[in-house]
Design a protein around this motif. Structure first.
Motif, PDB file in Angstrom:
ATOM      1  N   UNK A 232       0.934  -1.136   0.042  1.00 22.17           N
ATOM      2  CA  UNK A 232       0.144  -0.235   0.100  1.00 22.17           C
ATOM      3  C   UNK A 232       0.949   1.119  -0.037  1.00 22.17           C
ATOM      4  N   UNK A 233       2.010   1.235   0.643  1.00 20.48           N
ATOM      5  CA  UNK A 233       2.893   2.202   0.640  1.00 20.48           C
ATOM      6  C   UNK A 233       3.718   2.517  -0.552  1.00 20.48           C
ATOM      7  N   UNK A 234       3.518   1.771  -1.454  1.00 20.55           N
ATOM      8  CA  UNK A 234       4.076   1.893  -2.523  1.00 20.55           C
ATOM      9  C   UNK A 234       5.619   1.247  -2.847  1.00 20.55           C
ATOM     10  N   UNK A 235       6.038   0.590  -1.749  1.00 21.12           N
ATOM     11  CA  UNK A 235       7.314   0.092  -1.614  1.00 21.12           C
ATOM     12  C   UNK A 235       7.491  -1.150  -2.413  1.00 21.12           C
ATOM     13  N   UNK A 236       6.254  -1.815  -2.878  1.00 18.00           N
ATOM     14  CA  UNK A 236       6.407  -3.129  -3.756  1.00 18.00           C
ATOM     15  C   UNK A 236       5.334  -2.937  -4.533  1.00 18.00           C
ATOM     16  N   UNK A 237       5.605  -3.228  -5.781  1.00 20.68           N
ATOM     17  CA  UNK A 237       4.280  -3.651  -6.806  1.00 20.68           C
ATOM     18  C   UNK A 237       3.692  -4.940  -6.610  1.00 20.68           C
ATOM     19  N   UNK A 238       2.223  -4.743  -6.130  1.00 20.34           N
ATOM     20  CA  UNK A 238       1.591  -5.913  -5.965  1.00 20.34           C
ATOM     21  C   UNK A 238       1.705  -7.074  -7.069  1.00 20.34           C
ATOM     22  N   UNK A 239       1.342  -6.705  -8.286  1.00 22.77           N
ATOM     23  CA  UNK A 239       1.356  -7.459  -9.418  1.00 22.77           C
ATOM     24  C   UNK A 239       2.538  -8.029  -9.645  1.00 22.77           C
ATOM     25  N   UNK A 240       3.832  -7.579  -9.412  1.00 20.03           N
ATOM     26  CA  UNK A 240       5.133  -8.193  -9.644  1.00 20.03           C
ATOM     27  C   UNK A 240       5.323  -9.177  -8.545  1.00 20.03           C
TER      28      UNK A 240
END
Length: 93
Positions: free
Chosen positions: A68-76
């Protein structure tokens, strides 16, 4: 699931019929029991990916704050975790 339950029923019936026509095949159960067993096996195989996806989503829920905080790309991350589980378990999709 990629096939409807009606289509699975038709396929399981055809499988039993084709096997029944073979000289070398001797059934040890009634046709309805064989159809039901084949149906259950087909449904189990067809839902492997759905169950795997649900498991990956549950694993990723543990890292929701990072995603959620944008540190990780969910799809990837989803794709990587799914591929790792497929490789570890020897799943064929």
């Amino acid at each position: 699931m990629k096939l409807s339950e009606a289509r699975i029923d038709v396929l399981s019936e055809r499988i039993v019929d084709v096997l029944a026509d073979q000289q070398d095949v001797l059934f040890q159960a009634s046709d309805p029991r064989l159809r039901q067993a084949i149906r259950e096996i087909m449904i189990d195989e067809l839902t492997v990916e759905e169950r795997l996806d649900a498991e990956v989503r549950a694993l990723l829920e543990q890292h929701r704050s990072d995603i959620v905080m944008g540190r990780l790309n969910y799809d990837e991350v989803f794709r990587r975790v799914k591929q790792r589980l497929i490789r570890e378990r020897g799943i064929v999709l």
